[in-house]
Every structure is written in structure tokens, then in C-alpha cells.
Design a protein around this motif. Structure first.
Motif, PDB file in Angstrom:
ATOM      1  N   VAL A 180       0.948  -1.029   0.235  1.00  0.00           N
ATOM      2  CA  VAL A 180       0.064   0.044   0.348  1.00  0.00           C
ATOM      3  C   VAL A 180       0.710   1.313  -0.001  1.00  0.00           C
ATOM      4  CG1 VAL A 180      -1.965  -1.085   1.072  1.00  0.00           C
ATOM      5  CG2 VAL A 180      -0.229  -0.117   2.524  1.00  0.00           C
ATOM      6  N   ASP A 181       2.229   1.083   0.604  1.00  0.00           N
ATOM      7  CA  ASP A 181       3.065   2.533   0.531  1.00  0.00           C
ATOM      8  C   ASP A 181       3.766   2.573  -0.733  1.00  0.00           C
ATOM      9  OD1 ASP A 181       4.742   0.154   0.671  1.00  0.00           O
ATOM     10  OD2 ASP A 181       5.598   0.765   2.651  1.00  0.00           O
ATOM     11  N   GLY A 182       3.430   1.490  -1.896  1.00  0.00           N
ATOM     12  CA  GLY A 182       4.203   1.704  -3.041  1.00  0.00           C
ATOM     13  C   GLY A 182       5.496   0.798  -3.192  1.00  0.00           C
ATOM     14  N   LYS A 183       6.065   0.214  -2.300  1.00  0.00           N
ATOM     15  CA  LYS A 183       7.135  -0.486  -2.192  1.00  0.00           C
ATOM     16  C   LYS A 183       6.808  -1.760  -2.937  1.00  0.00           C
ATOM     17  CE  LYS A 183       9.719   1.588   1.531  1.00  0.00           C
ATOM     18  NZ  LYS A 183      10.383   1.105   2.987  1.00  0.00           N
ATOM     19  N   ILE A 184       7.795  -2.317  -3.583  1.00  0.00           N
ATOM     20  CA  ILE A 184       7.891  -3.311  -4.229  1.00  0.00           C
ATOM     21  C   ILE A 184       7.620  -4.957  -3.253  1.00  0.00           C
ATOM     22  CG2 ILE A 184       8.661  -5.149  -6.054  1.00  0.00           C
ATOM     23  CD1 ILE A 184      10.232  -2.868  -7.109  1.00  0.00           C
ATOM     24  N   LYS A 185       6.535  -5.481  -3.513  1.00  0.00           N
ATOM     25  CA  LYS A 185       6.126  -6.816  -2.515  1.00  0.00           C
ATOM     26  C   LYS A 185       6.679  -8.055  -3.365  1.00  0.00           C
ATOM     27  CE  LYS A 185       2.200  -9.036  -0.208  1.00  0.00           C
ATOM     28  NZ  LYS A 185       1.075  -9.136  -0.141  1.00  0.00           N
ATOM     29  N   THR A 186       6.302  -8.232  -4.555  1.00  0.00           N
ATOM     30  CA  THR A 186       6.746  -9.391  -5.222  1.00  0.00           C
ATOM     31  C   THR A 186       7.363  -9.002  -6.654  1.00  0.00           C
ATOM     32  OG1 THR A 186       4.533  -9.656  -6.525  1.00  0.00           O
ATOM     33  CG2 THR A 186       5.045 -10.785  -4.084  1.00  0.00           C
ATOM     34  N   CYS A 187       8.187  -9.810  -7.141  1.00  0.00           N
ATOM     35  CA  CYS A 187       8.687  -9.677  -8.455  1.00  0.00           C
ATOM     36  C   CYS A 187       8.917 -10.926  -8.988  1.00  0.00           C
ATOM     37  CB  CYS A 187      10.145  -9.034  -8.487  1.00  0.00           C
ATOM     38  SG  CYS A 187      11.484  -9.828  -7.442  1.00  0.00           S
ATOM     39  N   ARG A 188       9.103 -10.956 -10.386  1.00  0.00           N
ATOM     40  CA  ARG A 188       9.170 -12.120 -11.272  1.00  0.00           C
ATOM     41  C   ARG A 188      10.207 -12.036 -12.534  1.00  0.00           C
ATOM     42  NH1 ARG A 188       5.650 -12.214 -15.663  1.00  0.00           N
ATOM     43  NH2 ARG A 188       4.058 -10.519 -15.788  1.00  0.00           N
ATOM     44  N   LEU A 189      10.180 -13.018 -13.246  1.00  0.00           N
ATOM     45  CA  LEU A 189      11.059 -13.013 -14.605  1.00  0.00           C
ATOM     46  C   LEU A 189      10.142 -13.271 -15.671  1.00  0.00           C
ATOM     47  CD1 LEU A 189      14.227 -14.748 -13.960  1.00  0.00           C
ATOM     48  CD2 LEU A 189      13.936 -12.464 -14.005  1.00  0.00           C
ATOM     49  N   HIS A 190      10.074 -12.485 -16.714  1.00  0.00           N
ATOM     50  CA  HIS A 190       9.698 -13.137 -18.061  1.00  0.00           C
ATOM     51  C   HIS A 190      10.316 -14.207 -18.545  1.00  0.00           C
ATOM     52  CE1 HIS A 190       8.552 -13.328 -22.457  1.00  0.00           C
ATOM     53  NE2 HIS A 190       7.754 -12.132 -22.117  1.00  0.00           N
ATOM     54  N   ASP A 191       9.187 -15.161 -19.054  1.00  0.00           N
ATOM     55  CA  ASP A 191       9.786 -16.672 -19.162  1.00  0.00           C
ATOM     56  C   ASP A 191      11.011 -16.573 -19.908  1.00  0.00           C
ATOM     57  OD1 ASP A 191       8.245 -15.981 -21.438  1.00  0.00           O
ATOM     58  OD2 ASP A 191       7.030 -17.607 -21.492  1.00  0.00           O
ATOM     59  N   LEU A 192      11.077 -15.705 -21.087  1.00  0.00           N
ATOM     60  CA  LEU A 192      12.289 -15.682 -21.998  1.00  0.00           C
ATOM     61  C   LEU A 192      13.343 -15.307 -21.231  1.00  0.00           C
ATOM     62  CD1 LEU A 192      11.251 -14.200 -25.321  1.00  0.00           C
ATOM     63  CD2 LEU A 192      11.736 -16.669 -24.890  1.00  0.00           C
ATOM     64  N   LEU A 193      13.240 -14.458 -20.223  1.00  0.00           N
ATOM     65  CA  LEU A 193      14.439 -13.974 -19.492  1.00  0.00           C
ATOM     66  C   LEU A 193      15.106 -15.169 -18.508  1.00  0.00           C
ATOM     67  CD1 LEU A 193      13.309 -10.349 -18.743  1.00  0.00           C
ATOM     68  CD2 LEU A 193      15.476 -11.079 -20.127  1.00  0.00           C
ATOM     69  N   ARG A 194      14.067 -15.949 -18.085  1.00  0.00           N
ATOM     70  CA  ARG A 194      14.350 -17.107 -17.291  1.00  0.00           C
ATOM     71  C   ARG A 194      15.148 -18.166 -18.102  1.00  0.00           C
ATOM     72  NH1 ARG A 194      11.949 -22.119 -16.162  1.00  0.00           N
ATOM     73  NH2 ARG A 194      12.306 -23.004 -14.237  1.00  0.00           N
ATOM     74  N   GLU A 195      14.649 -18.318 -19.341  1.00  0.00           N
ATOM     75  CA  GLU A 195      15.460 -19.194 -20.206  1.00  0.00           C
ATOM     76  C   GLU A 195      16.941 -18.617 -20.212  1.00  0.00           C
ATOM     77  OE1 GLU A 195      13.561 -19.984 -23.939  1.00  0.00           O
ATOM     78  OE2 GLU A 195      11.593 -20.197 -23.069  1.00  0.00           O
ATOM     79  N   LEU A 196      17.058 -17.294 -20.304  1.00  0.00           N
ATOM     80  CA  LEU A 196      18.285 -16.734 -20.693  1.00  0.00           C
ATOM     81  C   LEU A 196      19.050 -16.949 -19.274  1.00  0.00           C
ATOM     82  CD1 LEU A 196      20.275 -14.915 -22.021  1.00  0.00           C
ATOM     83  CD2 LEU A 196      19.282 -13.116 -20.741  1.00  0.00           C
ATOM     84  N   CYS A 197      18.484 -16.886 -18.137  1.00  0.00           N
ATOM     85  CA  CYS A 197      18.992 -17.250 -16.822  1.00  0.00           C
ATOM     86  C   CYS A 197      19.832 -18.690 -16.993  1.00  0.00           C
ATOM     87  CB  CYS A 197      18.066 -16.980 -15.829  1.00  0.00           C
ATOM     88  SG  CYS A 197      18.018 -15.415 -15.209  1.00  0.00           S
TER      89      CYS A 197
END
Length: 413
Positions: A321-338
Motif C-alpha cells: 500500500v505504501d508503493g514499495k515492491i512486494k513481489t517480483c518475477r521474470l519473463h519466461d524468456l528471461l528465465r530461459e536466458l538465466c
């Protein structure tokens, strides 16, 4: 800048027109295109459009992915079309998949609904969900995004899929310029180089977004942009592997301490949203942070994550609610790159079958992550080629550890 969209106006108009057709029967609209072309972005524009909210009694969005758990999909759909206080949520943990299927069907019965099934990979995933979606001849619609025309034909044999096209060079440059410079114009001495770089993205929106994230942190001089353009010139987009080569340009420009943090995120299940605080604790526990006496580790890790997000290599999931990032993720193509780059660096190995043997590597330990039954990821400390380069080597005496996921949404880190 994250919400800048270029070249989708005509696509969006066509999708909205098809949704508004007078046909009362339940219809399925498939959006098809290669990874990174913007299928999810287009579907999200349609889903959030005011006309869509006005047209349907209820809307639901579910991300399916290559690996999925039916139970999670059913629960996500139920949460979207009901209120938290509804009785249907009582004792959900005790309900079978059949019970949840019945609950969802009853909740949608008689209502004009829109359901978006994003990133569908198999006929089976479609078959499992579509039986929960009643056809009451009231104009309900299902929108599916997929990479596969054959799947689109399977789910809706009478309707042609909406096939997305790559951006042309003018659209590519417009998107790149807006992402790098915002409301300002590109300096004249960089325009030709910028268009050259945009051309090498071959009209793939995801590649342009990733490249823009790197250029925005590059010194705005002709020499720096010439170097980057020279790197981009060695890549041609003719198959998925070369698509990863384009995305790898931005990875190659990362400092070493960010590279290892980015690659570590490849251990997450596909489309998995990880809590930022959990990710930060993992980075700290693995010793990925540069030594700093002035800042506490949590602040340093947060700076790392913000840097990766600013470079468009990591996507924001939810915010507090304060605008801070709670969760994050990768696009599936970037996960393939990883996964590809991590295997090159001997950081992790992917086991695709239960009877596949562990790679034999001398003097290396393995952290085994059982993400799903199809692709178990093995993370191999001590990350000697990267971590030790900034003085944070890991203990070689650590024994093998194994973590098993109970579902796609539970990574059990």
C-alpha cells in the motif's frame, strides 16, 4: 516509462471489436505470437480497458505457463470472480479439485464473464479449465494467449486466431526512444546509432525493452553507443536461441555482482512471483552482496533489485500500500536466458527427467531445487567464475541440500 506501449493500437481495436460481437454464444479468442512479441501486454490492455469493464459482469485473469498446477489455477479464478467473504472460500484447503471445479462453474453460471488464460502451452491445460466455464448464451468470452497456432485452432476451430506481428523499424525506434529518453528527444548525434540498435532488435518488443534498460544506464556518448551497436550487429533473429542472444546483450553489460543475482532468479519456477524480502534473504545467505561497511545488507540487496528492475530484466509483481515492491518475477524468456547463461558458467544444471543422472563435477557442491516433475534445477556453488571475483567465495564443504516444491506456486526456498 514501464507502461509505454507502441504499435498495438490496431491490434487492440481488432480485439475489442471481436469481444463486442453480437454473438451470444460463448466464444474463444486466441492471441498468438512468438515469445516476447507482446501477447500478454495486448491482452492486459484489453482486460483493463474501460469498455471491457462495462461490457462484462465479471472478469478473471489466470497465468497458466508451461508447468502449472490445476488447483492453483482454479483457486486463482475463484478469487477473481468472488469476494473474500463469500462462503465458497470456506475450507478451500479441504476441497478436491472436483469440488473447486464445481464451485467455479456455479459462481460463473448465469453471469456474463470474461476469462483470460495467459501463456497456455498445452491442449490439456485448456481442457481442464474450459469445462468450468459455462455457456449460457449471454455473450461470455474467453481470451487465450499462446505461442502455438495449432493450440489456437484446437481451442477455437471456427475462429481465426489473432496473430501478432513484429514492430516495423519506425515503431521499434519510437519505442526505444521513449523508453530511454521519456518525454525528451534523443540527441541528434545518437539518432542514427539508436535506429541501428533498434533495427537489430528485429521488431521484438521485449528485446527493445531490455535493450532500452541497458542504454538508459549507458553514458550518452557516440562512442558508447557505437560499442553497443557493434555488439548488437552480431545478432540476427531467426530462431528462439538467437532471440536469447539479443536479450543476452543487456545481461553482458551487467556488473558481476548483478549477474549472479540475476542468474539465481532462474531457479524460480516459471512465472513464479517471489516475495522481495524472501529473495533478498536468499541473496544475502548465498553471499552475493559486495562487502559494504556503510550500508546494511538488506539496503544493498534492495538497491540491486531496483537496478535489475530499472534495466527491465526483472518485472514488478505486486506492490504494498505504501508503493514499495512486494513481489517480483521474470519473463519466461528471461528465465530461459538465466538458465542458459548459468549452465555456461557452471552455476546450475537442469535435470529434465527423473532418471537423468546428476552431472559429475569435481570439487563442486550442488543445491538441488525440485521445482516440478519435469525440470529440476540444480544450483552449483561456489560460483567461482563470478562470486569469488569480488571476494565472496562460498564454502566448498557445504553438503548437498534438496528442496521440493509442493506446487507451482510454492517454491519452498
Amino acid at each position: 516509462m514501464r507502461n509505454i506501449v507502441v504499435g498495438f493500437d490496431a491490434d487492440l481495436m481488432k480485439i475489442m471489436d471481436r469481444l463486442a460481437r453480437p454473438s451470444l454464444g460463448r466464444e474463444v479468442l486466441a492471441i498468438v505470437g512468438m515469445g516476447g512479441i507482446g501477447k500478454t501486454t495486448l491482452a492486459r490492455q484489453m482486460f483493463d480497458h474501460p469498455d471491457t469493464a462495462f461490457q462484462f459482469h465479471c472478469r478473471a485473469w489466470v497465468t497458466v505457463s508451461q508447468v502449472y498446477q490445476l488447483r492453483n489455477l482454479l483457486l486463482d479464478l475463484l478469487r477473481s470472480v468472488t469476494k473474500p467473504s463469500d462462503k465458497v472460500h470456506e475450507k478451500c484447503s479441504e476441497k478436491t479439485n472436483e469440488d473447486l471445479t464445481d464451485d467455479l462453474y456455479k459462481c460463473l453460471k448465469g453471469r456474463k464473464y470474461l476469462v483470460v488464460m495467459d501463456d497456455v502451452w498445452s491442449n490439456k491445460a485448456w481442457d481442464c479449465i474450459q469445462m468450468c466455464l459455462p455457456d449460457d448464451k449471454n455473450g461470455s468470452r474467453i481470451v487465450m494467449t499462446s505461442r502455438f497456432v495449432e493450440l489456437a485452432t484446437y481451442v477455437s476451430p471456427k475462429n481465426h486466431p489473432h496473430c501478432m506481428s513484429l514492430l516495423d523499424i519506425e515503431q521499434s525506434w519510437e519505442l526505444l526512444e521513449k523508453l530511454v529518453f521519456g518525454l525528451e528527444s534523443c540527441p541528434l548525434e545518437l539518432v542514427d546509432l539508436g535506429k541501428q540498435i533498434a533495427r537489430k532488435c528485429h521488431g521484438l518488443p521485449l528485446a527493445i525493452v531490455i535493450i532500452a534498460g541497458t542504454l538508459s544506464r549507458t553514458v550518452m556518448t557516440s562512442d558508447c553507443w557505437k560499442d553497443f551497436a557493434a555488439s548488437a550487429s552480431s545478432v540476427a533473429l531467426t530462431n528462439p536461441e538467437q532471440c536469447l542472444d539479443i536479450l543476452a546483450l543487456s545481461y553482458n553489460y551487467l556488473p558481476l555482482y548483478l549477474k549472479i543475482c540475476f542468474l539465481y532468479m532462474g531457479t524460480l519456477p516459471e512465472d513464479y512471483e517471489i516475495e522481495v524480502q524472501k529473495l533478498i534473504r536468499l541473496w544475502i545467505a548465498e553471499g552475493f552482496l559486495k562487502a559494504s561497511s556503510s550500508n546494511n545488507p538488506e539496503d544493498v540487496a534492495e538497491d540491486y533489485l531496483e537496478d535489475l528492475i530499472d534495466r527491465s530484466l526483472v518485472l514488478v509483481g505486486k506492490r504494498n500500500v505504501d508503493g514499495k515492491i512486494k513481489t517480483c518475477r521474470l519473463h519466461d524468456l528471461l528465465r530461459e536466458l538465466c538458465l542458459r547463461e548459468a549452465q555456461k558458467e557452471n552455476i546450475m544444471s537442469v535435470i529434465k527427467h527423473e532418471n537423468q543422472s546428476f552431472p559429475a563435477k569435481d570439487n563442486q557442491n550442488f543445491l538441488v531445487l525440485h521445482l516440478n516433475s519435469d525440470a529440476d534445477v540444480h544450483l552449483a556453488p561456489p560460483y567461482t567464475s563470478m562470486v569469488q571475483s569480488h571476494g565472496r567465495g562460498l564454502n566448498r564443504s557445504t553438503s548437498v541440500s534438496a528442496y521440493r516444491s509442493r506446487s507451482r506456486g510454492d517454491a519452498n526456498f
